[in-house]
Write a protein that holds these residues in place. Structure first.
Motif, PDB file in Angstrom:
ATOM      1  N   ASP A 234      27.275  11.161  -8.824  1.00 39.36           N
ATOM      2  CA  ASP A 234      27.290  12.360  -8.058  1.00 39.36           C
ATOM      3  C   ASP A 234      26.939  13.424  -7.907  1.00 39.36           C
ATOM      4  O   ASP A 234      28.031  14.196  -7.807  1.00 39.36           O
ATOM      5  CB  ASP A 234      28.774  12.413  -7.344  1.00 39.36           C
ATOM      6  CG  ASP A 234      29.256  10.749  -7.474  1.00 39.36           C
ATOM      7  OD1 ASP A 234      28.380  10.019  -6.695  1.00 39.36           O
ATOM      8  OD2 ASP A 234      30.677  10.746  -6.861  1.00 39.36           O
ATOM      9  N   GLU A 446      20.978   0.193   3.784  1.00 37.18           N
ATOM     10  CA  GLU A 446      21.300   1.272   3.146  1.00 37.18           C
ATOM     11  C   GLU A 446      21.384   1.709   4.622  1.00 37.18           C
ATOM     12  O   GLU A 446      21.392   2.605   4.591  1.00 37.18           O
ATOM     13  CB  GLU A 446      20.187   1.806   2.641  1.00 37.18           C
ATOM     14  CG  GLU A 446      19.233   1.495   1.282  1.00 37.18           C
ATOM     15  CD  GLU A 446      20.135   1.423   0.083  1.00 37.18           C
ATOM     16  OE1 GLU A 446      21.730   1.985   0.007  1.00 37.18           O
ATOM     17  OE2 GLU A 446      19.992   1.589  -0.854  1.00 37.18           O
ATOM     18  N   GLN A 449      22.630   5.508   3.861  1.00 34.20           N
ATOM     19  CA  GLN A 449      21.894   6.523   3.413  1.00 34.20           C
ATOM     20  C   GLN A 449      22.046   7.920   4.039  1.00 34.20           C
ATOM     21  O   GLN A 449      21.152   7.529   5.203  1.00 34.20           O
ATOM     22  CB  GLN A 449      21.314   6.234   2.357  1.00 34.20           C
ATOM     23  CG  GLN A 449      19.768   6.329   1.911  1.00 34.20           C
ATOM     24  CD  GLN A 449      18.827   5.943   1.109  1.00 34.20           C
ATOM     25  OE1 GLN A 449      17.899   5.888   1.949  1.00 34.20           O
ATOM     26  NE2 GLN A 449      18.913   5.170   0.161  1.00 34.20           N
ATOM     27  N   LYS A 456      30.672   7.742   8.252  1.00 31.32           N
ATOM     28  CA  LYS A 456      29.984   6.631   7.533  1.00 31.32           C
ATOM     29  C   LYS A 456      31.400   5.910   7.781  1.00 31.32           C
ATOM     30  O   LYS A 456      30.657   4.259   7.623  1.00 31.32           O
ATOM     31  CB  LYS A 456      30.296   6.916   5.753  1.00 31.32           C
ATOM     32  CG  LYS A 456      29.042   6.168   4.166  1.00 31.32           C
ATOM     33  CD  LYS A 456      29.117   6.973   3.360  1.00 31.32           C
ATOM     34  CE  LYS A 456      28.972   6.014   2.228  1.00 31.32           C
ATOM     35  NZ  LYS A 456      27.806   6.888   1.028  1.00 31.32           N
ATOM     36  N   SER A 477      23.064  -1.935  -0.322  1.00 26.72           N
ATOM     37  CA  SER A 477      23.561  -0.329  -0.772  1.00 26.72           C
ATOM     38  C   SER A 477      23.092  -0.309  -1.724  1.00 26.72           C
ATOM     39  O   SER A 477      23.334  -0.784  -3.311  1.00 26.72           O
ATOM     40  CB  SER A 477      25.021  -0.449   0.070  1.00 26.72           C
ATOM     41  OG  SER A 477      25.346   0.835  -0.064  1.00 26.72           O
ATOM     42  N   SER A 478      23.317   0.844  -1.864  1.00 20.72           N
ATOM     43  CA  SER A 478      23.004   1.443  -3.681  1.00 20.72           C
ATOM     44  C   SER A 478      23.747   2.744  -3.237  1.00 20.72           C
ATOM     45  O   SER A 478      23.584   2.921  -4.930  1.00 20.72           O
ATOM     46  CB  SER A 478      21.616   2.478  -3.605  1.00 20.72           C
ATOM     47  OG  SER A 478      20.542   1.863  -3.623  1.00 20.72           O
ATOM     48  N   ASP A 479      25.311   2.196  -3.008  1.00 18.12           N
ATOM     49  CA  ASP A 479      26.390   2.754  -2.743  1.00 18.12           C
ATOM     50  C   ASP A 479      27.230   2.252  -3.413  1.00 18.12           C
ATOM     51  O   ASP A 479      27.636   0.986  -2.788  1.00 18.12           O
ATOM     52  CB  ASP A 479      26.445   3.445  -1.502  1.00 18.12           C
ATOM     53  CG  ASP A 479      27.737   4.631  -1.738  1.00 18.12           C
ATOM     54  OD1 ASP A 479      28.496   4.352  -2.914  1.00 18.12           O
ATOM     55  OD2 ASP A 479      28.372   5.088  -1.094  1.00 18.12           O
ATOM     56  N   GLU A 482      30.801   1.660  -2.389  1.00 16.75           N
ATOM     57  CA  GLU A 482      30.505   0.543  -0.641  1.00 16.75           C
ATOM     58  C   GLU A 482      30.061  -0.091  -0.999  1.00 16.75           C
ATOM     59  O   GLU A 482      30.916  -1.777  -0.226  1.00 16.75           O
ATOM     60  CB  GLU A 482      29.149   1.863  -0.112  1.00 16.75           C
ATOM     61  CG  GLU A 482      28.696   0.485   1.528  1.00 16.75           C
ATOM     62  CD  GLU A 482      28.095   1.748   1.626  1.00 16.75           C
ATOM     63  OE1 GLU A 482      28.057   2.508   2.454  1.00 16.75           O
ATOM     64  OE2 GLU A 482      26.369   0.913   2.056  1.00 16.75           O
TER      65      GLU A 482
END
Lengths: 527, 336
Positions: A234, A446, A449, A456, A477-479, A482
Motif C-alpha cells: 500500500d 477492476e 480501480q 468504492k 480485481s487486483s485488490d 476486495e
C-alpha cells in the motif's frame, strides 16, 4: 588469502557500500490526485548487492521505479545518489548519474541496428556532430562482449529475441557507466535457460560493484539471487531484510514474505451476503484462446453468486473476460448459458445472450468521454430502447435520469459529458450502460480501480445488490481485500489458467500464494 | 475543481453562426458588385451549380464523422460518368437502365474502399488515395483519354438542364431529397448515433456492442453511391461525359464538410453545417463570376475562407478556455 578471492571482494564492496549507499531514498511520498501511491518510502541500495523489491499489484513498485529514474518527481522526501543529495531528478539527469532501468519490454528502436541503438544512447546528442562509425561499432562489440552476448552489432534489433534485446539494454546500461541498474520483471518472458544466463550476468554485475534493484513476482528467483529484500505494501515499505545470514542460510521463508506482502487488515467493511444462491447461469468448459493465452478454463457461476477472479497482472484475467465477451473469440471449449451452448464471436453475440462486460480501461473502453452521459448509457441499448431506427430523446433522457438516480451518479445532468465526471462517476456510467441491457451475467473488470474510497463503497454495495437481484457476477480485481470481501468463491488465475478456486473469505496469504504459484515454487528453487 | 458542464459543449453552432455570417457578407458584397447577382433566377442557378459538390459533401459528412475520409469520390464520379456514357451509347442500353447500373457501380466502388478499410484495417486516407488514382485511371482507360460521350436523349438531359414550375432547376428535388435524407440519417437515427460513437472512439464503440465494421462499411458504400448519383446529375447538366469529369471535386466536398464544422478527427459535426459550407462556396464562385473577377480568385478566397474559419474556431476555443481558467482561478482563490 581469503582476502583475494572473489566472494571476499563482494563483501568488501558491500562493506564500502554500507558506508555510502549508491542510492538512498528517505521518506519519498507521491500522490496522484487523491491516490497516495507512495507514503514515505525509505530504502537504500548498496554497491555490489542485488536488492529485491516485492509487493502485490498496486503496492507502489512502478511508482517507486519512476521516481528513481526521474520520470516522476516525488511530492516529498529526498533522494541521495552516491551520498549526494539530488534536489530534482529528471530522466536525463538520472541517466548522467548512472541510473539505468531494464524494462520488461525492451525500449529499443526496432528498425535500427544494435550498434546504432547503442550509439544513439551513448554518444553525445548534438544535432551537428561527426559520427565515428568505426568507433561506434568497436564500442558495441566491446559492450556486447562484456554482457556475454553473441549478437552481431550490425543486426537489426527487430530480428533479435526478447532476451537478446534485454542483453542489448544491459550493454547500454554498462556503456553509460550505470552504477544502479533497475530490472523490472526481467524474466517474465524468458525461458529457464535464458533466465540462468541472465542470473549469471547479474552476478557478474554484482561482482563489479553495481547495485541492482530487482523486481519480480517469482519468489524462487528472489531466494536464488537477492542479497536483501524490501517489501512494499500500500505504498509503504514494510521493511528491508537480508535474504541470507553470514553463513548463507536463508533467514526468511516464502510464507513469511507472502504474509508481509498481504498483511493488511480488512479495515474496510464489505456489504454482507444476505441472499441465497440460485441455479447455474453460466458454465464454461475447457475454454481456450491461443491468441490471448487463455488456456483450458472451466468455471461455473450461479444466479446471485459473485465469483471473484484474483491473480497477478498479466495472469490472463482480462484476456479471459475478453474471450467471454466475444472480443477475442475462443478457439475451443464450450460456454453454456442456462444450459444452452452459445457461440460468442462478437460483443453483439454476447449482448444477445445477456452478457455485460464493464471493461478495465474505463477511459478507453468503458465510456466514450466526448459523449454526454445520456448517450453513453443508451449506447448498448440503442436498438432496443428505440425499437428500430429512430432516436427518441425522451426515453433516452428518462433512462439516463433513472440510472443517474439509481446509481447515485454525481453529474450536472444527462447532458454532461462523461469526460467531465470523476473516475468513480465514470465507472458508474459504464456500469449503468450495461445495467440498461438487463443482463443475466455481469463481468466486472477492476470496477474500483482509481476510484476514491467513498465511491468504492457505493460500487461494492451496487454489486452486492445486483447479485441479490439474481445476476451472476464475475468480479475481476487486483485488490485482494476486495476480491476476498465481495466474492462467494475466489478463482485464482496464473499464466492464462484458472489454477485454483478457493472459498469466499479465504485467507489473503492463501490467495496470494496461489497467484504466485508458490506450491510448485519449491521444486524450482535454485534456478 | 471545475465541475461538469463546460468541458466541451458541442461547438457546431458556433461554426454554423460563423458560416451564416460569411454567407450574408458574401451576398451583401456580390449584390453590389455582381450584375444580376441578387435575383431569384441566380439563386436557383446557384442551387443547380452546387448539386454535384453538394451530393458528394453531404455524404462525405458521415464518412468524416466516423473519423475517416473519402478522397476517391471525384474520381469515382468521373468513372461513373464515362461508364454511363459507354453503357448508353456503346452497349445500347436505355438511359434509365444505364443510370441504375451507374448507381450500382458507384456502390461497388465505395464497397471496394469499405472492404479494404474494414477487412484489411488500412487507413481510409491511404485506401481512398489509392482508389482515387485507380478510378480516374480506369475512366481514362475506358475512353482512351480522348473519347467524349455526347448526344444524350433529351429525356435524360432534362434532369440536368430543365426546369420545373416556377423556374426551379430539375435537379433541385433530387439534391434536396438526398440532403434531407442524410440529415435524418445522421441526426435522427440510431445509425447516426453509432457513427458518432465510432468517430469518438472506435474501440469504445466496439466494447459497447456496436458493429463497428458494418457501420463503417455502409458509410463508404453510401458515399460511393452518392458519387454515382452525382455523376448522373453532372452528365445531365453539362451534356457530356469525359474521363476528367469531377476532377478535384473530392477536395471541394471535404472543404465544405470541414468548413461546416465537422471535426476531421470524427465524432462531432452536422450535415446542416455542411450544407452551409456548400452554399458559401457556391455563392462565392457564382458571385465572383458575375462580378467579372478572374477565376483564380475563387481558389484563393476558398483557401482564405477555410483557413480563416478554422483559425477563428481555434481562437474562440482558446479564448473561452482562458476565460474558463480565469473563472476557475478566481473561484479557487476566493475561499483562501
Amino acid at each position: 588469502m581469503s582476502r583475494i578471492d572473489l566472494p571476499s571482494e563482494v563483501e568488501r564492496n558491500a562493506e564500502r557500500g554500507a558506508e555510502v549507499p549508491l542510492l538512498r531514498l528517505t521518506g519519498v511520498t507521491k500522490s496522484f490526485g487523491a491516490v497516495r501511491a507512495l507514503k514515505g518510502v525509505s530504502f537504500e541500495l548498496r554497491a555490489g548487492e542485488v536488492h529485491a523489491l516485492l509487493g502485490e499489484n498496486g503496492a507502489g513498485k512502478s511508482t517507486l521505479i519512476k521516481v528513481i529514474t526521474g520520470a516522476h518527481a516525488p511530492d516529498a522526501g529526498s533522494i541521495e545518489i552516491a551520498g549526494q543529495s539530488v534536489m530534482s531528478l529528471d530522466p536525463a539527469q538520472a541517466h548522467r548519474l548512472g541510473i539505468a532501468c531494464i524494462y520488461q519490454q525492451p525500449a529499443l528502436f526496432p528498425d535500427l541496428t544494435v550498434a546504432e541503438n547503442l550509439g544513439l544512447r551513448l554518444e553525445p546528442s548534438t544535432a551537428w556532430r561527426r559520427i565515428d562509425f568505426a568507433q561506434r561499432r568497436a564500442r558495441a562489440v566491446e559492450l556486447l562482449r562484456r554482457v556475454g552476448a553473441e549478437i552481431s552489432p550490425d543486426a537489426e534489433v527487430r530480428s533479435l529475441s526478447m532476451p537478446e534485446q534485454q542483453l542489448v539494454e544491459i550493454a547500454c546500461a554498462l556503456g553509460a557507466g550505470a552504477r544502479v541498474i533497475l530490472m523490472d520483471e526481467p524474466t517474465a518472458s524468458l525461458t529457464r535457460r535464458e533466465v540462468e544466463r541472465l542470473f549469471e550476468l547479474v552476478r557478474d554485475l554484482r561482482r563489479e560493484g553495481v547495485g541492482i534493484l530487482y523486481i519480480s513476482h517469482r519468489l524462487e528467483e528472489i531466494f536464488a539471487l537477492a542479497d536483501r529484500v524490501t517489501v512494499l505494501r500500500d505504498g509503504e515499505s514494510v521493511g528491508t531484510r537480508p535474504v541470507r545470514d553470514a553463513r548463507g542460510r536463508p533467514t526468511l521463508t516464502e510464507s513469511e514474505l507472502i504474509r508481509s506482502m498481504v498483511g493488511r487488515e480488512l479495515n474496510q467493511l464489505y456489504p454482507p451476503r444476505a441472499h441465497g444462491i440460485g441455479e447455474v447461469v453460466v458454465s464454461v468448459r475447457n475454454l481456450s484462446c491461443a491468441a490471448s493465452g487463455v488456456c483450458a478454463v472451466s468455471l461455473e457461476i450461479r444466479s446471485g453468486e459473485i465469483l471473484g477472479l484474483a491473480g497477478l497482472v498479466g495472469a490472463g484475467r482480462t484476456e479471459l473476460a475478453r474471450v467471454l465477451f466475444g472480443l477475442t473469440p475462443a478457439d475451443s471449449g464450450e460456454i453454456r448459458i442456462h444450459g444452452a451452448v452459445v457461440m460468442l464471436r462478437s460483443p453483439r453475440d454476447a449482448m444477445e445472450q445477456g452478457i455485460a462486460y464493464v471493461p478495465e480501461d474505463r477511459r478507453r473502453h468503458g465510456v466514450i468521454l466526448e459523449m454526454p452521459v445520456a448517450h453513453n448509457v443508451s449506447l448498448a441499448v440503442l436498438g432496443r430502447l428505440f425499437r428500430g431506427v429512430w432516436l427518441k430523446p425522451k426515453p433516452e433522457q428518462a433512462l439516463a435520469l433513472d440510472l443517474i438516480s439509481r446509481l447515485g451518479v454525481t453529474c450536472a445532468g444527462p447532458q454532461a459529458l462523461a469526460g467531465s465526471l470523476s473516475g468513480g462517476n465514470q465507472q458508474k456510467v459504464a456500469l449503468g450502460r450495461w445495467l440498461a441491457t438487463q443482463p443475466r451475467w455481469l463481468i466486472l473488470d477492476e470496477p474500483t480501480q482509481g476510484v476514491d474510497v467513498g465511491a468504492k463503497g457505493e460500487i461494492h454495495k451496487l454489486i452486492r445488490d445486483l447479485a441479490a437481484s439474481g445476476l451472476a457476477v464475475l468480479l475481476i480485481s487486483s485488490d485482494l481485500p476486495e476480491v476476498i470481501g465481495m466474492s462467494d468463491r475466489i478463482g485464482v488465475m496464473r499464466d492464462g489458467r484458472l489454477v485454483e478456486v478457493l472459498p469466499g473469505g479465504s485467507n489473503a496469504s492463501t490467495v496470494m500464494a496461489a497467484a504466485l504459484g508458490r506450491s510448485d515454487g519449491d521444486g524450482k528453487e535454485g534456478v | 475543481m471545475s465541475t461538469a458542464i463546460s468541458v466541451g459543449k458541442p461547438s457546431w453552432w458556433r461554426s454554423e453562426f460563423f458560416l451564416v455570417g460569411v454567407l450574408l457578407l458574401e451576398i451583401a458584397i456580390f449584390s453590389r458588385t455582381g450584375s444580376n447577382f441578387a435575383t431569384a433566377i441566380n439563386a436557383l442557378e446557384i442551387v443547380r451549380l452546387s448539386a454535384e459538390i453538394g451530393l458528394l459533401a453531404v455524404w462525405m459528412t458521415p464518412v468524416v464523422l466516423t473519423g475517416g475520409i473519402d478522397l476517391s469520390v471525384g474520381s469515382l464520379l468521373g468513372l461513373c460518368a464515362v461508364c454511363f456514357g459507354k453503357l448508353w451509347r456503346d452497349a445500347g442500353l436505355p438511359w434509365p437502365v444505364a443510370a441504375a447500373a451507374t448507381l450500382v457501380l458507384g456502390a461497388l466502388g465505395g464497397g471496394l474502399n469499405a472492404m479494404l478499410i474494414t477487412r484489411l484495417r488500412l487507413p481510409p486516407l491511404i485506401v481512398t488515395l489509392g482508389s482515387l488514382s485507380l478510378f480516374r485511371g480506369l475512366a481514362e482507360a475506358i475512353t482512351r483519354g480522348v473519347d467524349n460521350f455526347t448526344g444524350f436523349p433529351s429525356g435524360f438531359l432534362d434532369w440536368g438542364q430543365g426546369y420545373l414550375v416556377g423556374g426551379i432547376p430539375a435537379q433541385a428535388p433530387v439534391w434536396i431529397a438526398v440532403a434531407a435524407g442524410v440529415i435524418v440519417l445522421v441526426h435522427y437515427t440510431v445509425f447516426g448515433r453509432a457513427l458518432r460513437a465510432i468517430g469518438h472512439s472506435p474501440e469504445g464503440a466496439r466494447y459497447a456492442g456496436i458493429a463497428v465494421n458494418r457501420c463503417v462499411a455502409w458509410v463508404y458504400v453510401l458515399s460511393g453511391t452518392a458519387a454515382g448519383l452525382a455523376a448522373l446529375v453532372y452528365v445531365a447538366r453539362v451534356g457530356q461525359a469525359k474521363a476528367d469529369a469531377g476532377t478535384g471535386y473530392e477536395l471541394l466536398a471535404i472543404t465544405a464538410v470541414v468548413l461546416g464544422g465537422t471535426s476531421i478527427f470524427g465524432g462531432t459535426g452536422s450535415v446542416w453545417g455542411t450544407l452551409l459550407g456548400v452554399a458559401s462556396l457556391a455563392v462565392l464562385r457564382n458571385g465572383l463570376q458575375l462580378s467579372d473577377q478572374p477565376g483564380e480568385l475563387a481558389g484563393i478566397l476558398t483557401g482564405v475562407l477555410l483557413l480563416g474559419a478554422l483559425s477563428a474556431e481555434v481562437g474562440f476555443k482558446k479564448f473561452s478556455a482562458r476565460r474558463r481558467a480565469s473563472v476557475t482561478l478566481a473561484s479557487s482563490n476566493s475561499p483562501s
